[in-house]
Write a protein that holds these residues in place. Structure first.
Motif, PDB file in Angstrom:
ATOM      1  N   VAL A 187       0.830  -1.211   0.000  1.00 43.79           N
ATOM      2  CA  VAL A 187       0.000   0.000   0.000  1.00 43.79           C
ATOM      3  C   VAL A 187       0.863   1.258   0.000  1.00 43.79           C
ATOM      4  O   VAL A 187       0.614   2.197  -0.758  1.00 43.79           O
ATOM      5  N   LEU A 188       1.869   1.285   0.869  1.00 45.11           N
ATOM      6  CA  LEU A 188       2.746   2.453   0.906  1.00 45.11           C
ATOM      7  C   LEU A 188       3.545   2.531  -0.387  1.00 45.11           C
ATOM      8  O   LEU A 188       4.186   1.570  -0.807  1.00 45.11           O
TER       9      LEU A 188
ATOM     10  N   GLU B 133       5.396   7.847  10.983  1.00 43.67           N
ATOM     11  CA  GLU B 133       4.390   8.151  12.013  1.00 43.67           C
ATOM     12  C   GLU B 133       4.327   9.649  12.301  1.00 43.67           C
ATOM     13  O   GLU B 133       4.273  10.082  13.465  1.00 43.67           O
ATOM     14  N   ARG B 134       4.304  10.414  11.247  1.00 45.87           N
ATOM     15  CA  ARG B 134       4.268  11.882  11.383  1.00 45.87           C
ATOM     16  C   ARG B 134       2.906  12.459  11.012  1.00 45.87           C
ATOM     17  O   ARG B 134       2.774  13.654  10.752  1.00 45.87           O
ATOM     18  N   CYS B 135       1.861  11.611  10.985  1.00 44.47           N
ATOM     19  CA  CYS B 135       0.502  12.072  10.700  1.00 44.47           C
ATOM     20  C   CYS B 135      -0.403  11.738  11.883  1.00 44.47           C
ATOM     21  O   CYS B 135      -0.398  10.607  12.382  1.00 44.47           O
TER      22      CYS B 135
ATOM     23  N   GLU C 245      -6.415  12.659  12.888  1.00 44.01           N
ATOM     24  CA  GLU C 245      -7.244  13.672  12.216  1.00 44.01           C
ATOM     25  C   GLU C 245      -6.717  13.942  10.808  1.00 44.01           C
ATOM     26  O   GLU C 245      -7.499  14.091   9.849  1.00 44.01           O
ATOM     27  N   GLU C 246      -5.402  14.001  10.654  1.00 48.80           N
ATOM     28  CA  GLU C 246      -4.818  14.226   9.328  1.00 48.80           C
ATOM     29  C   GLU C 246      -5.047  13.027   8.413  1.00 48.80           C
ATOM     30  O   GLU C 246      -5.305  13.198   7.210  1.00 48.80           O
ATOM     31  N   LEU C 247      -4.987  11.827   8.968  1.00 54.11           N
ATOM     32  CA  LEU C 247      -5.266  10.634   8.161  1.00 54.11           C
ATOM     33  C   LEU C 247      -6.689  10.687   7.622  1.00 54.11           C
ATOM     34  O   LEU C 247      -6.936  10.337   6.453  1.00 54.11           O
ATOM     35  N   TRP C 248      -7.634  11.130   8.446  1.00 50.60           N
ATOM     36  CA  TRP C 248      -9.020  11.236   7.987  1.00 50.60           C
ATOM     37  C   TRP C 248      -9.161  12.293   6.887  1.00 50.60           C
ATOM     38  O   TRP C 248      -9.972  12.135   5.960  1.00 50.60           O
TER      39      TRP C 248
ATOM     40  N   TRP D  60      -5.650   2.404   5.115  1.00 50.54           N
ATOM     41  CA  TRP D  60      -4.741   1.379   5.624  1.00 50.54           C
ATOM     42  C   TRP D  60      -4.088   1.845   6.931  1.00 50.54           C
ATOM     43  O   TRP D  60      -3.970   1.078   7.885  1.00 50.54           O
ATOM     44  N   ALA D  61      -3.667   3.113   6.964  1.00 56.02           N
ATOM     45  CA  ALA D  61      -2.975   3.636   8.150  1.00 56.02           C
ATOM     46  C   ALA D  61      -3.924   3.786   9.335  1.00 56.02           C
ATOM     47  O   ALA D  61      -3.504   3.637  10.493  1.00 56.02           O
TER      48      ALA D  61
END
Length: 491
Positions: A155-156, A361-363, A366-369, A385-386
């Motif tokens: 995925v990444l 792991e810098r997100c 809320e940013e992932l959403w 995925w994250a």
């Protein structure tokens, strides 16, 4: 096993006649896979080698055709066995239809490097180097890689030259060996193979040579890889690819079927071996160009990769076609600062930058959403995925809502997988509606949900899009009765 009659692969690929028994003569084909002894490959004798690389990088070479089958092997090595049989099985007739391998006179080297375990890249390089040292003896022309990304996160997004398989096969590519690979079976993944490989996707020919019944395969992956190149190059049939029965040691009067882009890429491997033998002076890049230039596009399909057609290629080569050169190639996208690239208009650049930030792991959640609503499905898949799974009831409700709204199959797959975690029995009303989704992963998740509860029936999974509704029908019938029973209990 459901037994149907389907036309042989040679006719569906555009051969005008079945390949002769000397087709592919002396062409060496490396198949990166595992295989087990079986009576159906005994005729290959010393023309098939099984090479295994151990954790200590020692190499063993076996002549597996002479080994006795073993019932205790189960389905171990069945995938590689099917690939070899699609290329090399002896001619046979089944209910009046003639089946034959595509390049039965080739030499086959099956390479087991203990894939999907730590150190696989180093072992693969050791195996490839061992084989290339014997390149002239075995006349190695083709390497078939059906699971090219192995342990890599699918995925990444990243540049393809960072992939362990790509690194291991670099010497083979440099030597002029044609690397053929499967492009992938579902849009669930983001990463796709490098431009240096002949990437093979699939389509649904419904087991028929009749072009007017051919259709796209739902959820077929295609698009730009982590370097920005469009993948795949060509398409081949990926459903109901008949071979001699090989799922048990002895079971006459039935067929087995190879599936997926593993099957499709194996068929294209057979076509290439056939043509390289038929035209000894044929250059690898000319062959590759001919497969693309004289393939048949699927009308109205955004994926422009054409269907391989052997007759068209043979006519072109006989008419003097000699187009040289590799496909359009440019330098991979280079991310210098992910915080700058994350706002790029290019979705692949955004995906590469986002992948770096997620991996580090810098997100925040809320940013992932926020990224879960990106215009690009490449980015949305990374975000879902994250997120992994809903963290509470509100997020779970949002997952169900987004699953219903999402049009892209791969993103739907990740929503379904997230919902499968912590799923409860009282969600059965939600899950049943997805039993006929075109995305294989979504249906797998429905089956996984039903499997959580012993009193629920199981959804029979299928690779055949034409069978999706038939497989789901017993589930729907059970569900109607289940609802009545629940209502009766409530009253």
């Amino acid at each position: 096993m459901q037994q149907k009659l389907h036309e042989p692969t040679w006719s569906r690929l555009g051969f005008s006649n079945p390949p002769e028994q000397d087709a592919g003569k002396d062409i060496g084909i490396v198949i990166i896979d595992t295989i087990r002894p079986h009576n159906t490959i005994r005729h290959l004798g010393s023309r098939i080698k099984y090479i295994s690389v151990q954790n200590d990088l020692s190499v063993e070479c076996r002549e597996i055709a002479f080994e006795e089958p073993n019932d205790s092997d189960g389905d171990k090595g069945e995938h590689g066995l099917m690939a070899v049989l699609a290329l090399s099985h002896e001619p046979f007739e089944f209910e009046g239809i003639k089946y034959t391998g595509l390049s039965p006179a080739s030499n086959f080297i099956v390479l087991n490097h203990l894939a999907f375990s730590e150190g696989e890249g180093e072992r693969l390089k050791r195996g490839i180097d061992y084989i290339l040292e014997r390149r002239q003896e075995w006349n190695i022309k083709i390497i078939l890689s059906m699971g090219w990304h192995a342990l890599d996160n699918s995925v990444l997004l990243k540049n393809t030259n960072e992939n362990s398989t790509v690194k291991a096969l670099a010497s083979a590519v440099k030597s002029g060996t044609l690397v053929i690979c499967a492009n992938g079976n579902t849009r669930l993944a983001n990463i796709m193979p490098p431009i240096e490989y002949l990437a093979v996707g699939g389509y649904n020919d419904h087991g028929s040579v009749q072009i007017d019944v051919h259709s796209t395969y739902p959820d077929e992956p295609w698009g730009r890889n982590g370097d920005g190149h469009i993948r795949p190059d060509v398409l081949a049939p990926r459903v109901y690819l008949p071979i001699p029965y090989c799922e048990t040691l002895e079971k006459p009067n039935e067929l087995s079927y190879f599936w997926g882009t593993s099957g499709a890429s194996t068929l294209v491997t057979g076509v290439c071996a056939y043509l390289l033998s038929k035209y000894p002076n044929l250059q690898i890049d000319t062959l590759r160009n001919a497969l693309v230039d004289f393939g048949i596009p699927l009308v109205g399909y955004d994926n422009l990769a054409p269907r391989v057609n052997v007759s068209n290629v043979i006519k072109a080569l006989n008419d003097g076609y000699q187009k040289r050169g590799v496909p359009h190639h440019f330098s991979p996208i280079d991310i210098q600062d992910p915080y700058i690239s994350i706002i790029s208009n290019d979705p692949i650049e955004r995906g590469l930058a986002f992948s770096i930030l997620v991996k580090q792991e810098r997100c925040s959640r809320e940013e992932l959403w926020e990224f879960a609503h990106d215009d690009s499905p490449v980015v949305r898949k990374i975000a879902i995925w994250a997120l992994q799974k809903p963290k509470d009831a509100n997020e779970r409700k949002l997952y169900w809502e987004n699953l219903s709204k999402e049009k892209e199959g791969g993103v739907r797959g990740w929503y379904a997988y997230g919902l499968l975690q912590d799923a409860t029995k009282n969600e059965v009303d939600f899950w049943i509606t997805w039993a006929t989704d075109l995305n294989w992963t979504v249906r797998w998740c429905v089956n996984g949900y039903l499997d959580k509860f012993p009193e629920f029936p199981k959804l029979e999974k299928t690779y055949d899009p034409d069978s999706i509704f038939d497989k789901a029908l017993p589930i729907y019938e059970w569900y109607e009765k289940y609802k009545v029973d629940i209502e009766t209990q409530v009253k």
